[in-house]
Scaffold this active site. Structure first.
Site, short mmCIF file in Angstrom:
data_model
loop_
_atom_site.label_atom_id
_atom_site.label_comp_id
_atom_site.label_asym_id
_atom_site.label_seq_id
_atom_site.Cartn_x
_atom_site.Cartn_y
_atom_site.Cartn_z
N ARG A 51 127.42 -55.25 -10.03
CA ARG A 51 127.75 -56.14 -11.15
C ARG A 51 126.57 -57.02 -11.55
NH1 ARG A 51 132.62 -59.02 -8.29
NH2 ARG A 51 130.89 -59.03 -6.83
N HIS A 178 128.06 -43.18 10.89
CA HIS A 178 126.62 -43.06 11.13
C HIS A 178 126.31 -42.66 12.58
CE1 HIS A 178 127.17 -47.29 12.31
NE2 HIS A 178 126.13 -47.10 13.10
N HIS A 240 133.88 -44.33 15.69
CA HIS A 240 132.67 -43.93 16.43
C HIS A 240 132.99 -43.32 17.80
CE1 HIS A 240 130.81 -46.05 13.24
NE2 HIS A 240 130.98 -47.26 13.72
N LYS A 331 131.92 -56.55 22.23
CA LYS A 331 130.88 -57.43 21.69
C LYS A 331 130.52 -58.48 22.74
CE LYS A 331 131.78 -56.87 16.84
NZ LYS A 331 130.51 -56.19 16.60
P1 NAP Z 1 128.09 -56.38 0.60
O1 NAP Z 1 126.79 -56.88 1.12
O2 NAP Z 1 129.18 -57.36 0.36
O3 NAP Z 1 127.77 -55.63 -0.77
C1 NAP Z 1 128.78 -55.21 -1.65
C2 NAP Z 1 128.13 -54.54 -2.85
O4 NAP Z 1 129.17 -54.20 -3.76
C3 NAP Z 1 127.17 -55.43 -3.59
O5 NAP Z 1 126.10 -54.66 -4.05
C4 NAP Z 1 128.00 -55.92 -4.75
O6 NAP Z 1 127.12 -56.24 -5.80
C5 NAP Z 1 128.83 -54.67 -5.05
N1 NAP Z 1 130.07 -54.95 -5.76
C6 NAP Z 1 131.04 -55.81 -5.42
N2 NAP Z 1 132.02 -55.78 -6.33
C7 NAP Z 1 131.66 -54.88 -7.27
C8 NAP Z 1 132.25 -54.40 -8.46
N3 NAP Z 1 133.43 -54.85 -8.89
N4 NAP Z 1 131.59 -53.46 -9.16
C9 NAP Z 1 130.39 -52.99 -8.75
N5 NAP Z 1 129.79 -53.40 -7.63
C10 NAP Z 1 130.41 -54.34 -6.90
O7 NAP Z 1 128.70 -55.24 1.49
P2 NAP Z 1 127.92 -54.22 2.45
O8 NAP Z 1 127.75 -54.86 3.77
O9 NAP Z 1 126.71 -53.70 1.75
O10 NAP Z 1 129.00 -53.07 2.65
C11 NAP Z 1 129.27 -52.09 1.68
C12 NAP Z 1 130.28 -51.10 2.25
O11 NAP Z 1 129.71 -50.49 3.40
C13 NAP Z 1 131.59 -51.73 2.73
O12 NAP Z 1 132.63 -50.80 2.56
C14 NAP Z 1 131.35 -51.95 4.22
O13 NAP Z 1 132.55 -51.97 4.96
C15 NAP Z 1 130.54 -50.71 4.54
N6 NAP Z 1 129.69 -50.84 5.72
C16 NAP Z 1 128.70 -51.78 5.76
C17 NAP Z 1 127.89 -51.86 6.89
C18 NAP Z 1 126.76 -52.86 6.97
O14 NAP Z 1 126.02 -52.82 7.96
N7 NAP Z 1 126.57 -53.73 6.00
C19 NAP Z 1 128.09 -50.99 7.97
C20 NAP Z 1 129.11 -50.03 7.89
C21 NAP Z 1 129.89 -49.97 6.75
P3 NAP Z 1 127.45 -57.25 -6.98
O15 NAP Z 1 127.96 -58.51 -6.36
O16 NAP Z 1 126.15 -57.38 -7.68
O17 NAP Z 1 128.46 -56.57 -7.80
#
Ligand code: NAP
Length: 484
Positions: A51, A178, A240, A331
């Site tokens: 967004r 992963h 996992h 953890k």
């Molecule tokens: P995050 O940091 O909160 O990022 C979320 C992303 O989604 C941001 O780029 C946000 O950008 C975008 N977003 C949110 N609402 C949106 C909308 N309505 N339209 C388009 N884009 C939108 O989350 P994350 O940690 O990267 O995790 C992403 C996914 O991966 C989740 O399902 C999480 O469970 C999974 N995951 C993450 C990790 C990790 O290490 N981080 C590990 C395993 C799995 P804007 O605010 O600019 O829209």
């Protein structure tokens, strides 16, 4: 020794959530490393979507910073970084809205492989899938990559599968775990099925038991609000640890081919006995010298969510009848360590006398730290003094065995993304596998909820609650020491 790499076709990869934490820490640095090692076609395009209202230059600046933070200095060659950034563009899109989709369509090329990475909250998977189809962006051969958590129980996983199936075939859906992208996990299959040595012994007749440990030193940190609704069982075991268990216990697939491997993994989950309440231990970390307690890390100060779980499992089939599998994850534990330990039985008869008895062979598949494989053997201690037996490691730490170039192990994410581009689903979970894993996990969690089960407290920096040790002691066994 020079690594032989299977090249990938030219691709357009769209990362929904391109401004998020996962994209910044894993996906984009991983793609850069592939580019640096010339494994990404120079014409490939990576398109960020989220967004945040910004142009492509602003996103490139974000990616440049991510590369600086997460890529080792040796690989951060300025011209290479600039060439990589030239492959990037950005489109502001709200997954729930109507704007931006036409701009995205205009960027997609008709001949390149199409992949869409849903690195966003699972509630957005459906809206994005729908809009990719309604706006005629995703072709019938497009691939979509979805992140964990894939549901929080069987019902939500089924609903998510059904939503995705409305728009995409199963052959187009890549559900990431992963752990499956880790080099050693794949090596487990190589060790089992590319050698004659182990597979004939890989059964209850010769294997005493198996231990699978995934220990973390960190607490829930900033993920408290998410984690407290999930807990170790949903966050780690259902996905996992279950995948590691499946790869360890499965029958040899007829081919190293996606459905052949996934069919065999699914059979393992289906053969799992329900766990007896006495065969499972839940814990919650207390406050320690260097950190708050679990209850201070989450909003609900009376939370009953577990940050540790250990259990004894039985697989009801011919191969494993009588060989328990012990799983544990937690953890704030003593050190960060993930490993699969195969403990073989003692030789049936000791020909040596008195105090000299052979020890059990132990095969350890180490996922972290220092990916590698270690086999403990009993040999004669060299030198005079009669027959003394000693246990020695045959250590195959990849960096030592293969040299630093080959053992420069790619991050799991970069390998898995390249598999998406290659169209290889072998290391991705199929919908029925995910559902079967939830179907096995759900009754355990429901039992805790019903009985208002309270997790046992444990000291940070330990191996979890004492009861987890007792789980093995009472069987005359012990966990491997948790050490880095
Ligand atoms: P995050 O940091 O909160 O990022 C979320 C992303 O989604 C941001 O780029 C946000 O950008 C975008 N977003 C949110 N609402 C949106 C909308 N309505 N339209 C388009 N884009 C939108 O989350 P994350 O940690 O990267 O995790 C992403 C996914 O991966 C989740 O399902 C999480 O469970 C999974 N995951 C993450 C990790 C990790 O290490 N981080 C590990 C395993 C799995 P804007 O605010 O600019 O829209």
């Amino acid at each position: 020794m020079v690594a032989r790499v299977i090249p990938v076709d030219d691709f357009d990869l769209v990362i929904f959530g391109g401004t998020g934490d996962l994209a910044r820490r894993k996906i984009l640095p991983g793609l850069y490393r592939r580019f640096w090692s010339e494994q990404m076609p120079p014409a490939a395009r990576i398109i960020g979507a989220a967004r945040t209202d910004q142009d492509s230059d602003a996103w490139r600046a974000f990616v440049r910073e991510a590369i600086e933070e997460f890529v080792s200095p040796a690989k951060r060659v300025p011209e290479t970084v600039e060439a990589f950034l030239d492959c990037l563009s950005y489109v502001p899109i709200d997954a729930m809205g109507t704007d931006g989709w036409a701009d995205l369509r205009a960027l997609m090329r008709p001949e390149a492989v199409q992949a869409f990475y849903f690195s966003v909250a699972p509630s957005l998977f459906g809206p994005i899938a729908e809009r990719l189809k309604d706006n005629a962006i995703a072709r019938d051969d497009a691939r979509i990559v979805v992140e964990k958590p894939f549901g929080r129980d069987l019902e939500t996983a089924k609903a998510l599968n059904a939503t995705l199936a409305t728009h995409f075939d199963e052959a187009q859906i890549y559900r990431i775990d992963h752990y499956l992208g880790k080099e050693t996990v794949q090596n487990l299959m190589a060790v089992r099925f590319a050698n004659m040595l182990f597979e004939p012994l890989w059964n209850a007749q010769y294997i005493d038991h198996v231990q699978i440990t995934v220990a973390e030193t960190v607490g829930v940190g900033g993920r408290g609000s998410y984690y407290d609704k999930s807990g170790a069982m949903r966050d780690m075991v259902q996905n996992h640890l279950m995948q590691l268990l499946c790869l360890t216990a499965m029958e040899p697939p007829a081919h190293f081919e996606p459905n052949a491997v996934r069919d065999e993994k699914l059979k393992v989950i289906r053969a799992l006995d329900p766990v007896e309440p006495g065969d499972i231990v839940r814990g919650q970390y207390q406050a320690g010298a260097d950190g708050a307690s679990y209850l201070d890390d989450v909003e609900d100060s009376a939370s009953r969510t577990e940050s540790f779980v250990a259990m004894k499992l039985h697989i009801s089939n011919w191969r494993w009848n009588g060989t328990p599998f012990y799983l544990r994850t937690g953890k704030r534990m003593k050190s960060r360590m993930s490993e699969i330990v195969i403990q073989f039985k003692e030789p049936p008869h000791n020909i040596f006398t008195e105090a000299v008895s052979p020890r059990c062979n132990i095969l350890t598949i180490r996922l972290q730290p220092d990916e590698g494989i270690d086999l403990r053997m009993t040999i004669k201690e060299p030198g005079p003094g009669g027959m003394r037996l000693v246990e020695v490691p045959m250590d195959m730490t990849f960096a030592e065995a293969l040299g630093p170039e080959v053992a420069d192990i790619p991050d799991a994410y970069e390998r898995l993304i390249m598999d998406v581009i290659r169209g290889n689903q072998t290391l991705f979970m199929r919908g029925d596998e995910v559902e079967a894993a939830w179907g096995w996990t759900d009754p355990i969690i429901a039992g805790w909820t019903r009985s208002e089960h309270v997790p046992l407290p444990y000291e940070p920096g330990t191996a979890g609650p004492e009861d987890a040790l007792i789980l093995l002691y009472r069987d005359g066994r012990r966990w491997r020491e948790i050490s880095a």
